[in-house]
Design a protein around this motif. Structure first.
Motif, PDB file in Angstrom:
ATOM      1  N   ALA A  15       0.835  -1.208   0.000  1.00 27.87           N
ATOM      2  CA  ALA A  15       0.000   0.000   0.000  1.00 27.87           C
ATOM      3  C   ALA A  15       0.870   1.259   0.000  1.00 27.87           C
ATOM      4  O   ALA A  15       1.846   1.357   0.746  1.00 27.87           O
ATOM      5  N   GLY A  16       0.499   2.218  -0.840  1.00 24.30           N
ATOM      6  CA  GLY A  16       1.250   3.465  -0.899  1.00 24.30           C
ATOM      7  C   GLY A  16       0.450   4.536  -1.616  1.00 24.30           C
ATOM      8  O   GLY A  16      -0.462   4.243  -2.377  1.00 24.30           O
ATOM      9  N   ILE A  17       0.793   5.787  -1.371  1.00 23.61           N
ATOM     10  CA  ILE A  17       0.148   6.904  -2.059  1.00 23.61           C
ATOM     11  C   ILE A  17       1.192   7.940  -2.440  1.00 23.61           C
ATOM     12  O   ILE A  17       2.287   7.991  -1.871  1.00 23.61           O
ATOM     13  N   VAL A  18       0.835   8.772  -3.419  1.00 24.85           N
ATOM     14  CA  VAL A  18       1.642   9.947  -3.763  1.00 24.85           C
ATOM     15  C   VAL A  18       0.670  11.102  -3.951  1.00 24.85           C
ATOM     16  O   VAL A  18      -0.367  10.955  -4.592  1.00 24.85           O
ATOM     17  N   ARG A  19       0.981  12.229  -3.356  1.00 25.82           N
ATOM     18  CA  ARG A  19       0.102  13.393  -3.429  1.00 25.82           C
ATOM     19  C   ARG A  19       0.889  14.622  -3.882  1.00 25.82           C
ATOM     20  O   ARG A  19       2.025  14.827  -3.463  1.00 25.82           O
ATOM     21  N   GLY A  20       0.254  15.430  -4.724  1.00 27.27           N
ATOM     22  CA  GLY A  20       0.828  16.709  -5.106  1.00 27.27           C
ATOM     23  C   GLY A  20       1.902  16.596  -6.173  1.00 27.27           C
ATOM     24  O   GLY A  20       2.508  15.553  -6.362  1.00 27.27           O
ATOM     25  N   ASN A  21       2.122  17.679  -6.899  1.00 28.49           N
ATOM     26  CA  ASN A  21       3.190  17.703  -7.893  1.00 28.49           C
ATOM     27  C   ASN A  21       3.889  19.052  -7.922  1.00 28.49           C
ATOM     28  O   ASN A  21       4.610  19.363  -8.856  1.00 28.49           O
ATOM     29  N   GLY A  22       3.657  19.847  -6.893  1.00 33.15           N
ATOM     30  CA  GLY A  22       4.278  21.171  -6.849  1.00 33.15           C
ATOM     31  C   GLY A  22       5.494  21.168  -5.942  1.00 33.15           C
ATOM     32  O   GLY A  22       5.926  20.135  -5.430  1.00 33.15           O
ATOM     33  N   SER A  71      11.140  14.779 -14.062  1.00 35.37           N
ATOM     34  CA  SER A  71      10.222  13.676 -14.365  1.00 35.37           C
ATOM     35  C   SER A  71       8.837  13.853 -13.763  1.00 35.37           C
ATOM     36  O   SER A  71       7.873  13.231 -14.214  1.00 35.37           O
ATOM     37  N   MET A  72       8.702  14.723 -12.745  1.00 34.08           N
ATOM     38  CA  MET A  72       7.396  14.939 -12.108  1.00 34.08           C
ATOM     39  C   MET A  72       6.725  16.246 -12.526  1.00 34.08           C
ATOM     40  O   MET A  72       5.704  16.635 -11.970  1.00 34.08           O
ATOM     41  N   ALA A  73       7.277  16.910 -13.525  1.00 36.65           N
ATOM     42  CA  ALA A  73       6.782  18.234 -13.899  1.00 36.65           C
ATOM     43  C   ALA A  73       5.342  18.201 -14.389  1.00 36.65           C
ATOM     44  O   ALA A  73       4.595  19.180 -14.204  1.00 36.65           O
ATOM     45  N   GLU A  74       4.913  17.099 -15.015  1.00 36.35           N
ATOM     46  CA  GLU A  74       3.562  17.005 -15.555  1.00 36.35           C
ATOM     47  C   GLU A  74       2.727  15.929 -14.871  1.00 36.35           C
ATOM     48  O   GLU A  74       1.728  15.469 -15.407  1.00 36.35           O
ATOM     49  N   PHE A  75       3.141  15.544 -13.690  1.00 31.24           N
ATOM     50  CA  PHE A  75       2.437  14.508 -12.933  1.00 31.24           C
ATOM     51  C   PHE A  75       0.992  14.926 -12.616  1.00 31.24           C
ATOM     52  O   PHE A  75       0.747  16.069 -12.212  1.00 31.24           O
ATOM     53  N   PRO A 110      12.928  16.724  -7.267  1.00 35.35           N
ATOM     54  CA  PRO A 110      12.020  17.861  -7.091  1.00 35.35           C
ATOM     55  C   PRO A 110      10.573  17.486  -7.386  1.00 35.35           C
ATOM     56  O   PRO A 110      10.296  16.583  -8.167  1.00 35.35           O
ATOM     57  N   ARG A 111       9.657  18.172  -6.752  1.00 35.50           N
ATOM     58  CA  ARG A 111       8.210  18.035  -6.907  1.00 35.50           C
ATOM     59  C   ARG A 111       7.663  16.732  -6.314  1.00 35.50           C
ATOM     60  O   ARG A 111       6.522  16.370  -6.583  1.00 35.50           O
ATOM     61  N   MET A 112       8.442  16.046  -5.541  1.00 34.42           N
ATOM     62  CA  MET A 112       7.927  14.860  -4.841  1.00 34.42           C
ATOM     63  C   MET A 112       8.648  14.714  -3.496  1.00 34.42           C
ATOM     64  O   MET A 112       8.940  13.616  -3.043  1.00 34.42           O
ATOM     65  N   SER A 113       8.916  15.841  -2.856  1.00 36.48           N
ATOM     66  CA  SER A 113       9.746  15.830  -1.650  1.00 36.48           C
ATOM     67  C   SER A 113       9.134  15.022  -0.515  1.00 36.48           C
ATOM     68  O   SER A 113       9.834  14.267   0.167  1.00 36.48           O
ATOM     69  N   VAL A 114       7.824  15.149  -0.280  1.00 33.42           N
ATOM     70  CA  VAL A 114       7.196  14.408   0.814  1.00 33.42           C
ATOM     71  C   VAL A 114       7.189  12.915   0.494  1.00 33.42           C
ATOM     72  O   VAL A 114       7.504  12.081   1.349  1.00 33.42           O
ATOM     73  N   TYR A 115       6.831  12.579  -0.739  1.00 32.04           N
ATOM     74  CA  TYR A 115       6.846  11.176  -1.153  1.00 32.04           C
ATOM     75  C   TYR A 115       8.253  10.595  -1.020  1.00 32.04           C
ATOM     76  O   TYR A 115       8.435   9.509  -0.465  1.00 32.04           O
ATOM     77  N   ALA A 116       9.244  11.319  -1.534  1.00 35.14           N
ATOM     78  CA  ALA A 116      10.618  10.839  -1.437  1.00 35.14           C
ATOM     79  C   ALA A 116      11.028  10.651   0.018  1.00 35.14           C
ATOM     80  O   ALA A 116      11.631   9.638   0.386  1.00 35.14           O
ATOM     81  N   GLY A 117      10.682  11.622   0.860  1.00 29.86           N
ATOM     82  CA  GLY A 117      11.022  11.505   2.276  1.00 29.86           C
ATOM     83  C   GLY A 117      10.392  10.279   2.912  1.00 29.86           C
ATOM     84  O   GLY A 117      11.027   9.571   3.697  1.00 29.86           O
ATOM     85  N   SER A 118       9.139  10.000   2.549  1.00 30.99           N
ATOM     86  CA  SER A 118       8.454   8.835   3.124  1.00 30.99           C
ATOM     87  C   SER A 118       9.093   7.534   2.671  1.00 30.99           C
ATOM     88  O   SER A 118       9.165   6.566   3.427  1.00 30.99           O
ATOM     89  N   LYS A 119       9.575   7.507   1.438  1.00 33.39           N
ATOM     90  CA  LYS A 119      10.201   6.298   0.921  1.00 33.39           C
ATOM     91  C   LYS A 119      11.642   6.146   1.401  1.00 33.39           C
ATOM     92  O   LYS A 119      12.121   5.022   1.575  1.00 33.39           O
TER      93      LYS A 119
END
Length: 275
Positions: free
Chosen positions: A93-100, A266-270, A155-164
């Motif tokens: 189970a996992g989630i990703v939120r936001g792209n800014g 890679s996350m610019a248009e997520f 960039p643009r996935m800092s919280v997701y990256a931190g969680s992983k």
């Protein structure tokens, strides 16, 4: 562990995507019991019904919000009462939120939920079943789905990256603890892929020599390596390379390289999975 035949397997985030594919493999390998956890009740029921037609083993399903520690404890107790001890645990189970950018975060709750599901849930869920795995002295497996975002900043996935990053550090440390304590019958595998075509990362771009990974290829790789007891599975080869150079190159040179090959864009248009 050549096969999960006769084993009891639990998979989180099992209603769709990677989780559903892992569950299909467990059923087709004649696992004795396959336990599905997911928060999406409708999709979970449909998946459970579909899997029940594939093999002779029992398929169990339960709606569980893994961001809720008390819900995990309650569900864990129910599994032990109804199924018994688990042999193979897949924390998917996992989630990703936001792209800014991080400072553009408008919903603070997204931060808490991302960390709760991606970082804390695998810890709490594993605590429900790992003590019995250790005590039984029989071969057991824990597969933790992390991400290549746990290996390099992006960039643009800092919280997701931190969680992983947290998930990877915890997972590999538990692996070492089991080895250090003489409990090598339990193997912990951490899986770190780049973007997979499950829909979770819709809009994200592959980068130089790194296309979006096909779901079944990812599942087949992780499943095989888990049974073999591999410690860390990173795919594709470019992620292993990027991880290596991140430890060798000066920081500014590394940043220029990862920017050039496209990792940092890679996350610019997520957009993510649509409801």
């Amino acid at each position: 562990m050549d096969s999960v035949a006769g084993k009891k397997v639990l998979i989180t985030g099992a209603a769709m995507g990677l989780g559903k594919s892992f569950a299909e493999r467990a059923v087709r390998e004649n696992a004795a019991d396959v336990v599905l956890w997911d928060v999406n009740e409708t999709a979970l029921k449909e998946t459970a019904d579909e899997l029940a037609e594939l093999g002779p083993g029992a398929v169990h399903h339960r709606v569980v919000d893994v961001s809720d520690r008390e819900a995990i404890a309650e569900a864990g107790e129910a599994v032990r009462d109804e199924v018994g001890d688990i042999d193979v645990l897949i924390n998917n189970a996992g989630i990703v939120r936001g792209n800014g950018y991080f400072w553009e975060t408008s919903n603070r709750a997204d931060i808490e939920q991302t960390v709760a599901i991606n970082s804390l849930a695998p810890m709490y869920i594993t605590l429900e079943f790992l003590p019995a795995m250790v005590a039984r002295r029989a071969p057991a497996r824990v597969l933790n789905i992390a991400s290549s975002a746990a290996l390099v900043a992006n960039p643009r996935m800092s919280v997701y990256a931190g969680s992983k990053w947290a998930a990877l550090g915890w997972s590999d440390s538990v692996r070492l603890e089991l080895e250090q304590s003489g409990n090598e019958h339990v193997k912990v595998t951490t899986f770190c892929p780049t973007y997979i075509d499950t829909g979770m990362f819709t809009g994200a771009k592959g980068f130089l020599f790194t296309p979006i990974i096909e779901q079944e290829h990812a599942v087949r790789t992780a499943w095989t390596q888990m049974k073999e007891g591999a410690a860390l599975v990173v795919m594709p080869w470019t992620s292993r390379f990027n991880r290596a150079i991140s430890g060798l190159l000066p920081l500014k040179v590394r940043d220029r390289y990862l920017d050039f090959v496209g990792v940092y864009h890679s996350m610019a248009e997520f957009t993510g999975r649509k409801s």
